[in-house]
Scaffold this motif. Sequence first.
Motif, short mmCIF file in Angstrom:
data_model
loop_
_atom_site.label_atom_id
_atom_site.label_comp_id
_atom_site.label_asym_id
_atom_site.label_seq_id
_atom_site.Cartn_x
_atom_site.Cartn_y
_atom_site.Cartn_z
N ALA A 154 54.74 50.64 85.23
CA ALA A 154 53.42 51.84 84.88
C ALA A 154 53.97 53.06 83.90
CB ALA A 154 52.38 51.97 86.25
N GLU A 155 54.98 53.25 84.97
CA GLU A 155 55.28 54.97 84.18
C GLU A 155 56.04 54.88 82.76
OE1 GLU A 155 55.67 57.94 85.24
OE2 GLU A 155 55.53 57.87 87.39
N ALA A 156 56.36 53.60 82.03
CA ALA A 156 56.68 52.94 80.80
C ALA A 156 56.05 53.15 80.37
CB ALA A 156 57.18 51.58 81.43
N THR A 157 54.18 53.23 80.67
CA THR A 157 52.89 53.32 79.20
C THR A 157 52.99 54.06 79.54
OG1 THR A 157 51.30 52.79 81.45
CG2 THR A 157 51.96 51.29 81.07
N VAL A 158 53.10 55.32 79.46
CA VAL A 158 53.04 56.66 79.56
C VAL A 158 53.30 57.02 77.40
CG1 VAL A 158 53.58 59.73 79.82
CG2 VAL A 158 53.15 57.84 81.58
N PRO A 159 54.67 56.13 77.25
CA PRO A 159 54.71 56.95 76.04
C PRO A 159 54.82 55.91 74.54
CG PRO A 159 57.16 56.32 76.99
CD PRO A 159 55.64 56.55 78.20
N MET A 160 53.31 54.48 75.45
CA MET A 160 53.30 54.13 74.88
C MET A 160 52.33 54.53 73.71
SD MET A 160 53.46 50.82 76.88
CE MET A 160 54.92 49.68 77.28
N LYS A 161 52.37 53.82 72.52
CA LYS A 161 50.56 54.03 71.78
C LYS A 161 49.34 52.85 72.39
CE LYS A 161 48.36 53.84 67.16
NZ LYS A 161 49.14 54.12 65.64
N ALA A 162 48.48 53.63 73.01
CA ALA A 162 47.20 52.50 72.92
C ALA A 162 46.69 51.46 71.61
CB ALA A 162 46.15 53.32 73.78
N LEU A 163 47.02 50.05 72.09
CA LEU A 163 46.82 49.44 71.27
C LEU A 163 44.69 48.49 71.73
CD1 LEU A 163 49.63 47.98 69.71
CD2 LEU A 163 48.62 49.83 68.60
N ARG A 164 44.62 48.64 73.20
CA ARG A 164 43.81 47.88 73.32
C ARG A 164 42.74 48.48 73.88
NH1 ARG A 164 41.65 43.78 70.60
NH2 ARG A 164 40.32 42.88 73.02
N MET A 178 49.41 57.74 81.15
CA MET A 178 49.71 55.83 81.52
C MET A 178 48.33 56.01 81.85
SD MET A 178 50.85 55.42 85.62
CE MET A 178 51.93 56.49 86.14
N ASP A 179 48.42 54.42 81.05
CA ASP A 179 47.41 54.00 81.29
C ASP A 179 47.19 53.05 82.74
OD1 ASP A 179 45.77 51.91 79.96
OD2 ASP A 179 46.86 50.12 81.13
N ALA A 180 45.40 53.80 82.88
CA ALA A 180 44.99 53.68 84.06
C ALA A 180 45.01 52.83 85.05
CB ALA A 180 43.30 54.00 84.24
N GLY A 181 44.84 50.92 84.42
CA GLY A 181 45.02 50.11 84.18
C GLY A 181 46.20 48.96 84.84
N ALA A 182 47.13 49.50 84.52
CA ALA A 182 48.54 49.56 84.78
C ALA A 182 48.89 50.41 85.72
CB ALA A 182 49.80 50.08 83.40
N ARG A 183 48.02 52.00 85.81
CA ARG A 183 48.41 52.62 87.51
C ARG A 183 48.07 51.76 88.58
NH1 ARG A 183 50.98 54.58 91.38
NH2 ARG A 183 50.09 56.27 91.73
#
Lengths: 199, 129
Positions: A154-164, A178-183
């Motif tokens: 979940a932490e690793a989604t922080v630096p990602m760019k959202a594509l969906r 952080m992505d809320a759904g990942a969290r």
Amino acid sequence: MAAADFSRLIAAAADTIAAHAEELTALDQAIGDGDHGLNMKRGFEAVRAEADAFSAKPLPEALKAVGTKLVMTVGGASGPLFGTLFMALGKDLPAAPDRDGLTAAFGKAIEAVAARGKSQVGQKTMLDVLQPVYEALAQGKTAGEIADAADKAAEATVPMKALRGRASFLGERSIGHMDAGARSTALLVRAVAEAIEGN
Amino acid sequence: MSNVGIVIVSHSPLVAEGTADMVRQMVGDEVPLAWCGGNGHGGLGTSVEAIMGAIEKAWSEAGVAILVDLGGAETNSEMAVEMIGEPRSHKIVVCNAPIVEGAVMAATESSGGASLKEVVATAHELSPS
């Protein structure tokens, strides 16, 4: 699984969502439409309200009932996505699963979620937590290690760019949150892992 | 009713109802039409339950074309179609088209007695890709 055990998993899942509802909403306000915490709480409280009836069913049927209830009550895109996760798990899980049975069913469920969301790993979604959890399951990791892997993912989604999803409208500006759904996925994984560990 | 049914699904009930008004005024009453919008709790969003209800309302043996706005409306509509289940799910299509133009064009096509395939193709022509 005994009815009391499934009931305890439902309570653990609903408790963690309720305890973190504001945090989830804040995450979603940053890059989504800000309703994730409230939506998930409404859905899991609806599941909790029927915990006794669901727990009386065989495990696959119980999971399908949880998924259907989430679809009908969570709203937003999260309802079908989390609902599909549980419905697909129920579809492929044997009544008394061992680790291999659980891993295989979990893999199928991830595919179902990916198809529902027309998404894949690396797009800053719940899939980015589900996939590492699947790998930890397949590698025979302990419940604690699986929960840790989920948090890390979940932490690793922080630096990602959202594509969906809604966050993808923000493009580069989705980076750093952080992505809320990942969290929420990581929260559920930890709650269930700890409840099973506590057996 | 042998005309293809049209279902309009927006995050906003006002957008959905307004789109349905435009369809009625421009196309008339011979096309089965239903709309839904909002999350069922007073906010913006879409509800699988409401979408299933709208599909029932606009149901036609010729099939149903669904027009949606943003992502969640599409995901929820696909979920609703799946929950309605076979064999009817084979006659329901979620269109890739702008919601207002798509609904009006699809309904126009339907009012002339076109098949579901033709109705959906007309809506899809509006979508760049």
